[in-house]
Design an enzyme around this catalytic site. Structure first.
Site, PDB file in Angstrom:
ATOM      1  N   ARG A 158     -21.061 -11.175  -5.437  1.00 51.14           N
ATOM      2  CA  ARG A 158     -21.142  -9.754  -5.033  1.00 51.14           C
ATOM      3  C   ARG A 158     -22.417  -9.097  -5.597  1.00 51.14           C
ATOM      4  NH1 ARG A 158     -17.101 -11.648  -2.948  1.00 51.14           N
ATOM      5  NH2 ARG A 158     -15.189 -10.498  -2.508  1.00 51.14           N
ATOM      6  N   SER A 234     -11.299  -4.703  -2.560  1.00 53.46           N
ATOM      7  CA  SER A 234     -11.251  -4.930  -4.014  1.00 53.46           C
ATOM      8  C   SER A 234     -12.045  -3.851  -4.724  1.00 53.46           C
ATOM      9  CB  SER A 234     -11.876  -6.274  -4.375  1.00 53.46           C
ATOM     10  OG  SER A 234     -11.150  -7.320  -3.810  1.00 53.46           O
ATOM     11  N   GLU A 330     -16.453  -3.311  -8.318  1.00 53.65           N
ATOM     12  CA  GLU A 330     -17.205  -3.982  -7.259  1.00 53.65           C
ATOM     13  C   GLU A 330     -17.744  -2.905  -6.301  1.00 53.65           C
ATOM     14  OE1 GLU A 330     -16.576  -5.175  -3.398  1.00 53.65           O
ATOM     15  OE2 GLU A 330     -15.521  -6.964  -4.082  1.00 53.65           O
TER      16      GLU A 330
HETATM   17  N1  EPU Z   1      -3.017 -11.835  -8.097  1.00 59.27           N
HETATM   18  C1  EPU Z   1      -1.936 -11.327  -8.794  1.00 59.27           C
HETATM   19  N2  EPU Z   1      -1.593 -10.015  -8.554  1.00 59.27           N
HETATM   20  C2  EPU Z   1      -2.245  -9.245  -7.671  1.00 59.27           C
HETATM   21  C3  EPU Z   1      -3.351  -9.762  -6.973  1.00 59.27           C
HETATM   22  C4  EPU Z   1      -3.732 -11.077  -7.204  1.00 59.27           C
HETATM   23  O1  EPU Z   1      -1.309 -12.000  -9.592  1.00 59.27           O
HETATM   24  O2  EPU Z   1      -1.844  -8.089  -7.512  1.00 59.27           O
HETATM   25  C5  EPU Z   1      -3.386 -13.257  -8.308  1.00 59.27           C
HETATM   26  C6  EPU Z   1      -3.038 -14.070  -7.056  1.00 59.27           C
HETATM   27  O3  EPU Z   1      -1.721 -14.531  -7.082  1.00 59.27           O
HETATM   28  C7  EPU Z   1      -4.027 -15.211  -7.149  1.00 59.27           C
HETATM   29  C8  EPU Z   1      -5.244 -14.571  -7.795  1.00 59.27           C
HETATM   30  O4  EPU Z   1      -4.783 -13.376  -8.429  1.00 59.27           O
HETATM   31  O5  EPU Z   1      -3.551 -16.213  -8.019  1.00 59.27           O
HETATM   32  C9  EPU Z   1      -6.337 -14.256  -6.784  1.00 59.27           C
HETATM   33  O6  EPU Z   1      -5.832 -13.371  -5.784  1.00 59.27           O
HETATM   34  P1  EPU Z   1      -6.372 -13.340  -4.269  1.00 59.27           P
HETATM   35  O7  EPU Z   1      -6.404 -14.704  -3.707  1.00 59.27           O
HETATM   36  O8  EPU Z   1      -5.605 -12.295  -3.542  1.00 59.27           O
HETATM   37  O9  EPU Z   1      -7.881 -12.928  -4.385  1.00 59.27           O
HETATM   38  P2  EPU Z   1      -8.625 -11.920  -5.369  1.00 59.27           P
HETATM   39  O10 EPU Z   1      -9.340 -12.696  -6.417  1.00 59.27           O
HETATM   40  O11 EPU Z   1      -7.678 -10.877  -5.831  1.00 59.27           O
HETATM   41  C10 EPU Z   1     -10.889 -12.035  -4.042  1.00 59.27           C
HETATM   42  C11 EPU Z   1     -11.882 -11.076  -3.453  1.00 59.27           C
HETATM   43  C12 EPU Z   1     -11.366 -10.522  -2.124  1.00 59.27           C
HETATM   44  C13 EPU Z   1     -11.166 -11.684  -1.185  1.00 59.27           C
HETATM   45  C14 EPU Z   1     -10.168 -12.666  -1.819  1.00 59.27           C
HETATM   46  C15 EPU Z   1     -10.010 -13.913  -1.011  1.00 59.27           C
HETATM   47  C16 EPU Z   1     -13.092 -10.108  -5.291  1.00 59.27           C
HETATM   48  C17 EPU Z   1     -13.318  -8.903  -6.144  1.00 59.27           C
HETATM   49  N3  EPU Z   1     -12.140 -10.010  -4.377  1.00 59.27           N
HETATM   50  O12 EPU Z   1      -9.705 -11.294  -4.361  1.00 59.27           O
HETATM   51  O13 EPU Z   1     -12.386  -9.693  -1.583  1.00 59.27           O
HETATM   52  O14 EPU Z   1     -10.672 -11.253   0.071  1.00 59.27           O
HETATM   53  O15 EPU Z   1     -10.644 -13.069  -3.135  1.00 59.27           O
HETATM   54  O16 EPU Z   1     -11.192 -14.654  -1.122  1.00 59.27           O
HETATM   55  O17 EPU Z   1     -13.782 -11.118  -5.473  1.00 59.27           O
HETATM   56  C18 EPU Z   1     -13.227  -7.481  -1.376  1.00 59.27           C
HETATM   57  O18 EPU Z   1     -14.241  -7.896  -1.904  1.00 59.27           O
HETATM   58  O19 EPU Z   1     -13.081  -6.273  -1.017  1.00 59.27           O
HETATM   59  C19 EPU Z   1     -12.113  -8.403  -1.177  1.00 59.27           C
HETATM   60  C20 EPU Z   1     -10.949  -8.023  -0.664  1.00 59.27           C
END
Ligand code: EPU
Length: 344
Positions: A158, A234, A330
């Protein structure tokens, strides 16, 4: 004039100018420098990654430069130049229809092509910089044209040169992508293979259209639609910590999600940290943490930028107290003195 933003925050600027060509942008810049001498200029996309803390006492620019031009084609790949004002997801859908692959995992991310190159948008194991070849832009100071090869864009998670040393200095006008004519699905991101099975598809015969649909379904299930509830996806970045720090936390919290990052460091899931800190689904005034994805902050209705910022600070404090981790947004926070102030 009201500034478009997906948080649904009511903010005004001196003037909002939408331009549809490099020439129109140069003419607008000339007028701005005469008419609004000394006032700041902010370039936005669809306002899907911005949090305005105040009215913006300056000029807001928005691109509607369109066009998808096939620059070069071989048996294996294409080079396609896309106008910065094209909607990113529309281009992804078009690319898949034409048999140009590599961006399927970025499906449904809101925003324009120019913003995708600035923000290095990413999802499900793919980042925009994996497929960007070149970025073109125009200086907001003197209207001169510049271009940057991918390796000059200083891309990171990012992150890009346009968010750092060149922030506020250029308007991105066009982005060239290098896409493959062979569909090679990228499925390493946790949960994708399971989602493919659940959808009744097979990994071996998966098509790009099917993968796009799966990504769209996952996003729709987890992320709130800004049309229904203001948000900017995010809100925080996933923090990257040292191996030692991650090991220390894992000894206390063995279920903590963690992923390898550059230079032996470890990326943690901010959503998980926020949920463990007790914030998932909780509100602070008109701002709240989304109940299905704790990384997303939402406007429950009538929130100001400061309401969202207060929630951001409260979460940061609790995550720092519990885990010793400093979360950073972010979303780009835009602060500027209010419109009335410079009128005196
Ligand atoms: N998780 C939790 N609780 C929550 C949310 C997530 O325990 O409320 C855990 C999930 O179970 C999982 C881990 O955290 O083990 C990662 O969660 P997820 O796969 O939903 O992805 P993220 O890391 O929360 C990132 C990006 C998203 C993108 C997704 C999928 C960033 C800041 N965010 O989210 O990007 O869609 O991965 O690749 O890197 C964005 O940038 O606006 C965005 C939505």
């Amino acid at each position: 004039m009201r500034i478009e933003n997906t948080f649904g925050i009511d903010v005004q600027c001196r003037e909002l100018i939408t331009y549809d060509s490099e020439q129109a942008l140069r003419e607008a810049l000339k007028r701005i420098h005469i008419q609004y001498k000394g006032l700041p200029i902010l370039h936005i996309g669809c306002g899907s990654n911005l949090l305005f803390l105040n009215d913006y006492n300056g000029i807001v620019l928005k691109s509607s430069i369109k066009g998808v031009n096939l620059l070069n084609e071989s048996d294996d790949e294409v080079l396609v130049e896309v106008g910065a004002g094209e909607i990113c997801d529309d281009f992804i859908a078009l690319a898949i229809r034409r048999g140009w692959y590599g961006m399927e995992n970025l499906s449904l991310i809101p925003g324009q092509i120019g913003a995708a190159a600035v923000q290095n948008i990413g999802a499900y194991g793919v980042e925009a910089c994996d497929v960007i070849e070149e970025v073109k832009g125009i200086s907001l100071t003197d209207g001169t044209a510049h271009s940057w090869r991918r390796d000059e864009c200083k891309y990171g998670y990012r992150q890009s040169i346009f968010k750092e040393e060149l922030w506020g200095k250029y308007a991105i006008t066009r982005v060239t992508f290098r896409l493959s004519k062979h569909f090679v699905p990228k499925l390493q991101y946790g949960g994708l293979i399971k989602a493919i099975e659940q959808a009744g598809f097979s990994e071996d015969t998966l098509t790009a259209e099917q993968l796009r649909q799966i990504i769209i379904d996952i996003r729709r299930a987890k992320l709130p639609d800004p049309k229904e509830q203001g948000n900017a996806g995010s809100f925080f970045k996933n923090p990257v910590v040292s191996k030692e720090k991650a090991e220390h936390l894992l000894s206390k919290y063995p279920a903590m999600p963690h992923y390898p990052a550059d230079e032996g460091r470890v990326k943690l899931a901010a959503g998980w940290l926020i949920e463990q800190a007790g914030w998932k689904g909780r509100s602070l005034g008109p701002a709240a943490v989304h109940d299905r994805q704790a990384l997303v902050l939402v406007n429950k209705g009538g929130a100001s930028g400061h309401d969202i910022q207060r929630l951001c600070e409260a979460i940061k404090k609790d995550v720092a107290d519990k885990f010793g981790i400093e979360l950073s947004p972010e979303v780009n926070l835009i602060d500027n003195w209010t419109i009335g102030q410079s009128d005196n």
